[in-house]
Design a protein around this motif. Structure first.
Motif, mmCIF file in Angstrom:
data_model
loop_
_atom_site.group_PDB
_atom_site.id
_atom_site.type_symbol
_atom_site.label_atom_id
_atom_site.label_comp_id
_atom_site.label_asym_id
_atom_site.label_seq_id
_atom_site.Cartn_x
_atom_site.Cartn_y
_atom_site.Cartn_z
ATOM 1 N N UNK B 115 0.819 -1.209 0.000
ATOM 2 C CA UNK B 115 0.000 0.000 0.000
ATOM 3 C C UNK B 115 0.853 1.259 0.000
ATOM 4 N N UNK B 116 2.020 1.195 0.604
ATOM 5 C CA UNK B 116 2.891 2.363 0.625
ATOM 6 C C UNK B 116 3.628 2.530 -0.701
ATOM 7 N N UNK B 117 3.899 1.418 -1.379
ATOM 8 C CA UNK B 117 4.699 1.472 -2.604
ATOM 9 C C UNK B 117 3.828 1.767 -3.826
ATOM 10 N N UNK B 118 2.567 1.338 -3.792
ATOM 11 C CA UNK B 118 1.751 1.438 -5.005
ATOM 12 C C UNK B 118 1.562 2.883 -5.498
ATOM 13 N N UNK B 119 1.483 3.899 -4.631
ATOM 14 C CA UNK B 119 1.405 5.257 -5.187
ATOM 15 C C UNK B 119 2.651 5.624 -5.991
ATOM 16 N N UNK B 120 3.795 5.094 -5.582
ATOM 17 C CA UNK B 120 5.035 5.415 -6.284
ATOM 18 C C UNK B 120 5.087 4.747 -7.650
ATOM 19 N N UNK B 121 4.680 3.478 -7.699
ATOM 20 C CA UNK B 121 4.719 2.796 -8.994
ATOM 21 C C UNK B 121 3.672 3.397 -9.920
ATOM 22 N N UNK B 122 2.536 3.787 -9.349
ATOM 23 C CA UNK B 122 1.527 4.449 -10.175
ATOM 24 C C UNK B 122 2.083 5.736 -10.778
ATOM 25 N N UNK B 123 2.771 6.526 -9.932
ATOM 26 C CA UNK B 123 3.349 7.774 -10.406
ATOM 27 C C UNK B 123 4.368 7.552 -11.505
ATOM 28 N N UNK B 124 5.183 6.532 -11.304
ATOM 29 C CA UNK B 124 6.230 6.252 -12.283
ATOM 30 C C UNK B 124 5.662 5.510 -13.489
ATOM 31 N N UNK B 125 4.353 5.191 -13.431
ATOM 32 C CA UNK B 125 3.699 4.422 -14.484
ATOM 33 C C UNK B 125 4.418 3.103 -14.734
#
Lengths: 288, 408, 294, 252
Positions: B115-125
């Protein structure tokens, strides 16, 4: 309906472990004058070396002896290498340093034994009913071992010359020095006893639960709580408070549920300290 | 924590690949290479599984590379440790995405880290493939872009599987015991929901705190309700103590444990007679499939243990194979193309394939494929979740024997 | 490379905010607060819950500071009655109670499921710009905190709290009640920790009780011990060293490949412990301090 | 107008340390209190200054009862004490030690500090001037910017006295101002005390050094085993048989 006698029995069994750890902390405090946060990891070390001994030789007695010596040796080393150099400095220096010592011990154990859980190979036996209270032979054995250890410690403190000297130094170091006690020797003996108790407590805990690197660390806060509750520096107080904490925690569960156990222990601590700032059995101290 | 920037040079195909791994810091973008960030719980509470998960990723990448890569592109694996902590996980993910420029992140284990990492991967597409159970990962905001794929059954699905087992075994009065964390409570609540949905009643439930010397009072409370089975959401360490204390109490009851607790390590810790007859429910159920055998062999080789000891490694193995097939199918390595082709290669319809080589051949032959994974049939729903089958095993004489499979 | 460095810098600054509170409380006033993470947690949860319920992030951060200050009042009163080391353990217990409460007040905090999807600062900006903006904001807040604590340290208030640290009884004899000063000092440190918690929540975007264990408090203590407890620069230097230690271990593997993955966790904690011991024994005033510093 | 102590008793663990002590110290006087070790002198000071709670008895300052007040409230009311073992603020300079003692500082409130900077600066200047003056009077100017922990024993005694003066007290309780001080400095401290007394400040002084004390104070009282056994002019008191017995075990 809740079975209160059973809860009390469960609490006493858990309290025994808190009591042993609190005893180790309070013994070290009575002379070194700081709460030793490395006590938990000394316990863990005892649990690991005891386990290694047991699986190598099959003897639990031998394991216990090794655990006691491990604890004593680590405590002595920590005193010689770290704590002695901090004598005369603020309490917090030793306290923070003891956290450092705890981390170093844990690192060594982690590298040596790995991070996975290990267990003592003890045959399990069924519990028996005693007056409606279910107790296992293991409980009774652990209780017996703890009682024996406590008897030994109190015997040393109250019946031997070195024990009398320890109590003298704990009461008033300067006075003791004037009366011909050599604090150096007493300090050594005390660190050994404190470490030995911790090592044995760790092994007992390891037998009851599982051996893993955070075994002792997670015991530290309840043990501190008991040591302070009992009046830090008072061995009898630490043991009594440890048992009391175990019982209070378990007895509270029908009312507050299982998740607030530890919070109840802390509330008890706070309440007692506000009422008696030196703990239940501690000596009152005033500003002179 | 561990940067294994490894560039792997493959030399010769005929006599078997000689793999040379050089530890070196290579940050440069190089063509013909797809960088996978292996973000596993090497240390912390997930450490039991983390290293195995990483090794499975590396082994699967070796398989893909030995077969000539995906659409001719070789995989490079760069690993980082989440320390099973969201904060360390975020830093590790930032480093992978930013320093190593990885193009996909594989193997976040605990729900907290995912849950903490998924915003980052989403941002980086970038695609995130995880093995976490929390329902929140399925839906926005976590999965707003549909880039998160879950190879593990959700807590709810686990609960449903437990309920099915109860029906099948004829239990009438189940109780629950849950470790106080997301997964423990998730499983117990999922079970309760599913069981009550079937018109049943859970007779008692306890959520317990970790790191206790004894769980006897908790156990007593559950046993006082006179259940015929206790369903747990628990871990190895606490289960070890609970099983011992239950055995000593001598009160007869059956147990249903999640696979990560009802494992060979548990049998070893408490001895066989204690856990005789305990039911262990596990999401790895494709053990009859050829893909599982390939994984098992690779895991055995890398870790010296049977593949069954680490369900998550089977999932990370599948992550690499699925990604490689998707890239092969898409012929491109941009995230949107990969995302579009993951379901195409993993879900029905299509020819069922069990290995990368077979899938590659079928794709090259222009066929539609349906990869059957080592961890499950691997069919992703609209949320990117799989619905694995659940293997139901009984502990008998110290051995964990799978008796049947539950489909939900 | 930059986003990773920004991330490390942001977390370092969050530790600086935590450590600054301890510099004020311990370095200047002599209060041994071992429950700092409790205030940090209160700040994180306050801001997260408010913003998840539609309040703007700015309101969340201010509310975090206020909410974290509230327990400082009763804790300050307790501190008057207890010895230093007892106070340390009581505050440690306080932080554990905070953690137990957020773990189990499930209807508010979703307990161990944690709170995902916490609003980010400057979410409307694109990736890199938003990272820089967050960094700039936290940097500004940290600088403001440093300015404020420097100002406090050099003021009559700062003089008096240092007097309390050196001799509390003498302060009473001079007609001043140490109680109110201690409470204020605890409250200021708590507010800084609360703000740090809010930034942490909005940066990581996901909080769960497991993030608020006593280890966080000990890390902040390590920072001021390494850097020097009675100097404000000590909090900054110490936090930076701490972060280099914790994050640097990621790169250790490139140079020491023989350390196995699972041993790395042990090595990391061992290095931190060893450094702590060496620093206390050989350089008690910390890296920034002068000999004779308190 | 005076410091009046009436019938104070205090027990420590069953031991009666103060047994109905009454004293009346007129404003502006120089009053000496002597007694053998363990007579209860420091305990009496602690009871008067509020650091120990007495069992019974009253303490009045200029007629107002102050025995229910906290130590700091008594100090603010004008009754300031020093300590037998100096309690300097070791890491602060001598100047800072004095400034810290000044009462009613706006800059000691966080609100005042940040919102009334001009007023704080003005007050600081005033306080600094006062401190300067006191340092001059006590001959501490040379060590003004040294950390107090580095001072000699005698300088620390002077510093304690100086801090007390910052409060502009009506009464100062001095606990052994000459203990551990070299003879030259003793004379100087005595001189300073006499100067200050001339400005109207009352002193109640405990002292072991009978000779130095009797040279300084025109009036003394003797405490023995928790009771006042004699008071009056030094010569008369020292001639008292009881006093000689108390001090010398009667072997005179």
């Amino acid at each position: 309906m809740s079975n209160f006698p059973q809860l009390i029995a469960n609490g006493l069994v858990q309290g025994l472990f808190i009591a042993m750890a609190a005893l180790a902390i309070t013994l070290a405090f009575s002379i070194a004058r700081f709460p030793n946060a490395a006590t938990g990891d000394v316990m863990t070390a005892g649990a690991y070396t005891g386990l290694a001994t047991q699986s190598a030789t099959g003897s639990l007695i031998l394991a216990g002896i090794v655990a006691i010596f491990t604890g004593a040796a680590i405590s002595l080393a920590a005193d010689r290498l770290v704590f002695r150099k901090l004598a005369g400095r603020a309490v917090v220096a030793s306290l923070v340093a003891s956290i450092g010592v705890a981390f170093v011990i844990r690192a060594v154990l982690g590298v040596t034994f790995g991070l996975s859980q290990l267990v003592y190979d003890i045959p399990l036996t069924r519990a028996k009913l005693y007056w409606g209270v279910r107790l296992t032979p293991l409980d009774l054995q652990v209780a017996g071992a703890v009682a024996l250890a406590l008897a030994l410690v109190f015997g040393i403190l109250h019946l031997t010359p070195i024990g009398r000297q320890m109590r003298a130094v704990a009461d008033d170091r300067d006075l003791a020095r004037v009366s011909g006690v050599r604090p150096e020797r007493v300090m050594l003996a005390l660190w050994m006893i404190s470490g030995g108790v911790a090592g044995l407590a760790g092994m007992m805990l390891g037998i009851k639960t599982v051996v893993e690197p955070e075994l002792g660390w997670s015991m530290l806060l309840p043990a501190f709580t008991a040591a302070i509750l009992g009046g830090i520096g008072s061995p009898g107080g630490a043991v009594a408070a440890g048992l009391l904490l175990g019982v209070v925690q378990e007895m509270s569960t029908p009312f507050v549920g299982f998740n607030y156990k530890l919070a109840i222990a802390f509330a008890a601590l706070l309440g007692v300290l506000l009422w008696r700032p030196s703990g239940l059995f501690g000596k009152r101290e005033g500003v002179r | 924590m561990t940067t294994t920037s490894r560039r792997q040079f493959l030399q010769g195909a005929a006599a078997g690949a000689a793999v040379l791994s050089l530890p070196q810091l290579t940050f440069a973008q190089s063509a013909g290479v797809f960088r996978i960030g292996a973000l596993n719980p090497i240390t912390g509470s997930g450490s039991t599984f983390g290293t195995g998960m990483l090794k499975a990723i590396q082994a699967a990448a070796d398989v893909v590379n030995a077969a000539g890569g995906a659409a001719g592109i070789k995989f490079e694996v760069i690993s980082e440790d989440t320390q099973t902590s969201p904060q360390a996980g975020v830093l590790a993910a930032k480093k992978l995405l930013d320093v190593n420029k990885v193009q996909a992140v594989f193997g976040t284990w605990s729900s907290g880290v995912s849950l903490a990492v998924v915003p980052l991967t989403n941002d980086a597409n970038v695609i995130l493939m995880n093995t976490s159970g929390a329902p929140a990962l399925s839906v926005p905001p976590a999965n707003a872009k549909g880039l998160s794929f879950r190879f593990q059954a959700t807590n709810d699905r686990f609960g449903r599987a437990f309920a099915e087992v109860c029906v099948k075994e004829g239990f009438k009065r189940p109780a629950t015991m849950a470790f106080n964390n997301a997964s423990g409570i998730g499983n117990a609540d999922g079970f309760k929901k599913a069981w009550e949905g079937k018109g049943g009643k859970v007779v008692a439930g306890v959520v317990y705190e970790p790191n206790q010397t004894s769980y006897r009072s908790e156990l007593q409370k559950v046993l006082d309700a006179n259940p015929d089975v206790i369903v747990t959401g628990s871990y190895l360490q606490d289960t070890t103590i609970i099983m011992r204390e239950w055995y000593q109490s001598g009160i007869p009851v059956k147990w249903i444990l999640p696979g990560w607790a009802g494992s060979p390590d548990l049998v070893k810790a408490v001895t066989a007679p204690v856990v005789e007859g305990v039911i262990s429910v596990d999401s790895v159920s494709n053990s009859g499939a050829e893909s599982y055998k390939l994984y098992d062999a690779a895991y055995q080789k890398a870790m010296g243990k049977p593949g069954s000891s680490n369900v998550y490694a089977a999932m990370t193995w599948d992550m690499v194979i699925t990604l490689a097939l998707a890239i092969q199918s898409a012929g491109k390595t941009d995230t949107d193309s990969i995302k579009a082709h993951i379901r195409a290669v993993a879900n029905p319809p299509g020819e069922e394939v069990f290995s990368y080589e077979a899938g590659l051949a079928a794709l090259k032959a222009g066929k539609k494929i349906n990869y059957q994974g080592a961890s499950s049939a691997l069919d992703f729903d609209e949320y990117g979740d799989v619905t694995p089958d659940f293997g139901v095993s009984f502990i008998e004489g110290g051995a964990i024997n799978q008796k049947y499979v539950v489909k939900i | 490379m930059s986003a990773y460095l920004i991330a490390i810098t942001i977390l370092t600054l969050i530790y600086v905010l935590l450590a600054l509170g301890l510099t004020l409380q311990f370095g200047l006033t002599g209060l041994i607060n071992f429950g700092h993470v409790g205030f940090f947690a209160i700040g994180a949860y306050t801001s997260a819950l408010l913003t998840l319920n539609g309040w703007p992030v700015g309101v969340g951060i201010v509310a975090a500071a206020v909410a974290a200050m509230l327990p400082a009042l009763p804790i300050g009163y307790i501190s008057l009655r207890l010895r230093d080391d007892y106070f340390a353990i009581v505050t440690l217990a306080f932080s554990e109670v905070v953690r137990i409460v957020v773990t189990n007040a499930r209807e508010w905090t979703s307990g161990t499921q944690g709170l995902p999807g916490i609003a980010r600062l400057y979410a409307s900006l694109n990736g890199a710009a938003s990272e820089w903006a967050v960094l700039g904001t936290i940097l500004a807040v940290t600088l403001l905190a440093i300015w404020m604590i420097t100002r406090i340290a050099r003021s009559p208030f700062g003089r008096l709290i240092q007097a309390i640290r050196d001799n509390e009884v003498a302060v009473k004899a001079l007609g001043k009640d140490p109680a109110w000063f201690k409470i204020q000092v605890l409250a200021v440190g708590a507010a800084l920790a609360g703000i740090a918690g809010a930034f942490y929540a909005h940066y990581i975007t996901y909080i769960v009780p497991d993030q608020f264990v006593p280890l966080v408090t000990f890390y902040a203590w390590m920072a001021i011990t390494l850097g020097g407890a009675s100097r404000i620069s000590g909090a900054v230097v110490g936090s930076a060293i701490l972060m280099v230690l914790l994050e640097g271990s990621r790169f250790v593997h490139d140079f020491l490949p023989m350390i196995s993955d699972s041993a790395m966790a042990s090595v990391r904690i061992g290095v931190v412990g060893l450094l702590l011991i060496l620093c206390i024994v050989w350089r008690p005033q910390g890296l920034t301090g002068k000999r004779g510093d308190a | 107008m005076s410091l009046d102590i009436a019938n104070i008793t205090k027990n420590f663990g069953g031991m009666r340390v103060l047994d109905g002590v009454s004293l009346s110290v007129p404003t502006g006087s120089l009053f000496g209190l002597i007694g053998p070790n363990g007579a209860g002198k420091s305990t009496l000071f602690a009871a008067i200054s509020g650091f120990q709670k007495q069992e019974t008895g009253e303490v009045r300052l200029d007629g107002t009862r102050i025995d229910a007040l906290t130590p700091h409230a008594r100090a603010r009311a004008g009754l300031v004490r020093t300590f037998q073992v100096p309690r300097e603020f070791g890491h602060l300079t001598v100047r800072e030690n004095l400034c810290a003692a000044a009462p009613n500082q706006t800059g000691e409130s966080l609100l005042g500090l940040f919102f009334r900077p001009a007023r704080v600066a003005r007050e600081e200047a005033e306080i600094a001037a006062e401190a300067e003056e006191i340092m001059q009077r006590l001959r501490l100017t040379q060590v003004a910017d040294q950390p107090a922990r580095l001072l000699s024993g005698g300088q620390k005694k002077l510093l304690e006295l100086g801090r007390a003066l910052m409060l502009k007290p009506r009464f100062i309780l001095l606990d052994e101002p000459f203990a551990g001080v070299n003879p030259v400095l003793i004379a100087e401290i005595a001189e300073r005390i006499r100067d200050l007394n001339a400005t109207g400040i009352g002193f109640l002084i405990i002292e072991h050094d009978l000779e130095a004390l009797t040279r300084l104070t025109p009036y003394i009282a003797v405490l023995d085993r928790g009771r006042i056994i004699a008071e009056g002019a030094p010569d008369a008191v020292l001639a008292d048989v009881q006093v000689r017995e108390a001090y010398l075990g009667g072997a005179v």
